[in-house]
Scaffold this motif. Sequence first.
Motif, PDB file in Angstrom:
ATOM      1  N   ALA A  78       0.633  -1.204  -0.213  1.00 16.01           N
ATOM      2  CA  ALA A  78      -0.203   0.054  -0.042  1.00 16.01           C
ATOM      3  C   ALA A  78       1.111   1.258   0.111  1.00 16.01           C
ATOM      4  CB  ALA A  78      -1.355   0.187   0.807  1.00 16.01           C
ATOM      5  N   ILE A  80       1.096   4.900   1.936  1.00 18.16           N
ATOM      6  CA  ILE A  80       1.339   6.060   2.506  1.00 18.16           C
ATOM      7  C   ILE A  80       0.991   7.483   2.253  1.00 18.16           C
ATOM      8  CG2 ILE A  80       1.673   6.860   5.036  1.00 18.16           C
ATOM      9  CD1 ILE A  80       3.455   4.453   4.911  1.00 18.16           C
ATOM     10  N   ASP A  83      -3.460  12.754   4.970  1.00 22.20           N
ATOM     11  CA  ASP A  83      -5.180  13.418   4.113  1.00 22.20           C
ATOM     12  C   ASP A  83      -5.494  14.290   4.078  1.00 22.20           C
ATOM     13  OD1 ASP A  83      -5.087  14.476   6.360  1.00 22.20           O
ATOM     14  OD2 ASP A  83      -6.545  13.715   7.989  1.00 22.20           O
ATOM     15  N   CYS A  88      -5.138  11.104  -2.380  1.00 22.57           N
ATOM     16  CA  CYS A  88      -6.336  10.787  -1.180  1.00 22.57           C
ATOM     17  C   CYS A  88      -7.791  11.720  -1.439  1.00 22.57           C
ATOM     18  CB  CYS A  88      -5.939  10.969   0.032  1.00 22.57           C
ATOM     19  SG  CYS A  88      -4.874  10.120   0.895  1.00 22.57           S
ATOM     20  N   GLU A  96      -6.156   3.461  -5.571  1.00 22.44           N
ATOM     21  CA  GLU A  96      -6.853   2.172  -5.688  1.00 22.44           C
ATOM     22  C   GLU A  96      -7.110   1.414  -7.006  1.00 22.44           C
ATOM     23  OE1 GLU A  96      -7.383   5.055  -1.808  1.00 22.44           O
ATOM     24  OE2 GLU A  96      -7.494   5.153  -4.949  1.00 22.44           O
ATOM     25  N   LYS A 101      -4.198   0.076  -1.992  1.00 23.10           N
ATOM     26  CA  LYS A 101      -4.229   0.493  -0.462  1.00 23.10           C
ATOM     27  C   LYS A 101      -3.546   2.293  -0.466  1.00 23.10           C
ATOM     28  CE  LYS A 101      -7.450   0.850   3.273  1.00 23.10           C
ATOM     29  NZ  LYS A 101      -7.246  -0.118   4.165  1.00 23.10           N
ATOM     30  N   CYS A 103      -3.385   4.307   3.004  1.00 16.32           N
ATOM     31  CA  CYS A 103      -3.394   4.859   2.965  1.00 16.32           C
ATOM     32  C   CYS A 103      -3.009   5.880   3.875  1.00 16.32           C
ATOM     33  CB  CYS A 103      -2.852   3.003   4.631  1.00 16.32           C
ATOM     34  SG  CYS A 103      -2.961   1.866   4.141  1.00 16.32           S
ATOM     35  N   LEU A 120       1.266   4.481  12.258  1.00 16.44           N
ATOM     36  CA  LEU A 120       0.465   3.601  10.989  1.00 16.44           C
ATOM     37  C   LEU A 120       1.269   2.413  10.544  1.00 16.44           C
ATOM     38  CD1 LEU A 120      -1.551   4.701   7.827  1.00 16.44           C
ATOM     39  CD2 LEU A 120       0.422   2.989   7.663  1.00 16.44           C
ATOM     40  N   HIS A 124      -0.191  -1.649  11.231  1.00 13.79           N
ATOM     41  CA  HIS A 124      -0.140  -3.024   9.966  1.00 13.79           C
ATOM     42  C   HIS A 124       0.718  -3.574  10.045  1.00 13.79           C
ATOM     43  CE1 HIS A 124      -2.849  -0.217   8.153  1.00 13.79           C
ATOM     44  NE2 HIS A 124      -2.818  -0.901   7.154  1.00 13.79           N
ATOM     45  N   PRO A 135       2.214  -1.699   4.046  1.00 11.20           N
ATOM     46  CA  PRO A 135       2.729  -0.238   3.777  1.00 11.20           C
ATOM     47  C   PRO A 135       3.760  -0.592   3.049  1.00 11.20           C
ATOM     48  CG  PRO A 135       1.498   0.369   5.929  1.00 11.20           C
ATOM     49  CD  PRO A 135       1.771  -1.185   5.564  1.00 11.20           C
TER      50      PRO A 135
END
Length: 345
Positions: A78, A80, A83, A88, A96, A101, A103, A120, A124, A135
Motif C-alpha cells: 500500500a 501512505i 489525508d 487521497c 486504488e 490501497k 493509507c 500507521l 499494520h 504499507p
Amino acid sequence: MLHFQNDYSEGAHPRVLEALKDVNLTPTTGYGCDEHCKAAADRLKEVFACPDADVHFLVGGTQTNLTAAAAFLHPWEAMIAADTGHVCVHETGAIEATGHKVCAVPAVNGKVTPEAVRKLVAEHRTGVEEHMVLPRLLYVSDSTELGTIYVKKELEALRAVCDELGLLLYLDGARMAAALTAEGNDLKPEDFAQLCDAFYVGGTKNALLFGEALVIVNDDLKPFVRNVIKQRGGMLAKGWLLGVQFEALFRDDLWLETAEHANEQAQKLSKGLSDLGVKFYIDSPTNQIFPIFTDEQVEKLKKFVAFDFIAKVDDTHSAVRFVTSWATPEENVDFLLLAIQRVLK
C-alpha cells in the motif's frame, strides 16, 4: 471574469510554444524514444545531479502517480499519504484502481510527519500481516496541497523513517518549482535525488501545455516501468511533444523563472489581503493562498473571480483558494485586491 482557480488555465509559455513550432513538421521516433526526450532527460539528470537515473515523460500527474504505484508495489502493498494529499483527495481512486490501497495519515499543515508514519506502519505490522495490506511507499508532495513546503530537515527525517521501516519515498513534484522558489525553502534540486527513491517534476502546473517527468533513482524500481506506462494508457505516441516542452522549460532555468513569478504574484495578493484585515486558513509561501471570507462575501466574489472552495471554517465563514500562475499579470492581482476591498465594505 478574473481567473485565480488554478495554475494550468493558460496554455504554455511562448518559449515552449516556439520550441514546438520549430520542430512541428520534423518527423521523429514515437513513444518517447526520440532525440528530444533523450536531451530533456539528460538535462533533468544534470539539474538534479542523478546521472544514473531513469527519466520517463507522462502527460499528467495522476497518470504519473498511478504508474508509480503499479510499477513500484507488489499487489499486497500500500501507499501512505497525508489525508490532504492529492492521491487521497483529487484522483478519483486512481491509486486504488491499480489494486493498491492508500493509507491516509493525519497531515500537519499539509505535510506528513515521521511520527504518523511510524504509527500507521505499527498498526499494520501486527504479527498477522497476511490479513492486512503492508504499507510500502510513502507519498509526499512539495509543495503540498495546502501550498506549504518541506524544508530539508523534514525531508531528511522522512528519509530516515523510510530507511528505518523499509519504505520507499516517492515525491509528487507537480509544484516542485513553486516550492524551490518559495521563501523559506532550503532544498536544492539535487536533494530530491539524494533523499527520494523516485520523484516527478511537474510541467502542467508550470508553463507547459501538459507533461510531467518521472525520475527514478532507486535501481530496484527501474525495470519494466515503460511496460506499466503502456499498459496503464500513459504512453504518448507523439512522445516528442513532451520532450520538446521539457527541453524548453529547462533551458536557462525557465522552470524556476516561471514559478518565481507565480509565487511573487500570490504573495503580493496575500500581503494585500492581510493589509485589508483578511485572515488565512493556513500560511502558504507558494502560489496557492487560502483566505477566509464570510459566506456572504464568498457569494459576491463568485460574480467576478473564479476560485476554489476549500472548507467551512465555522457557521458563517469559509476558506477559499486563490492560485496564481506563470502567466498571471500583476494588474490582475491589483484589480482583484480592489474588488475584494469593495466586497469587504
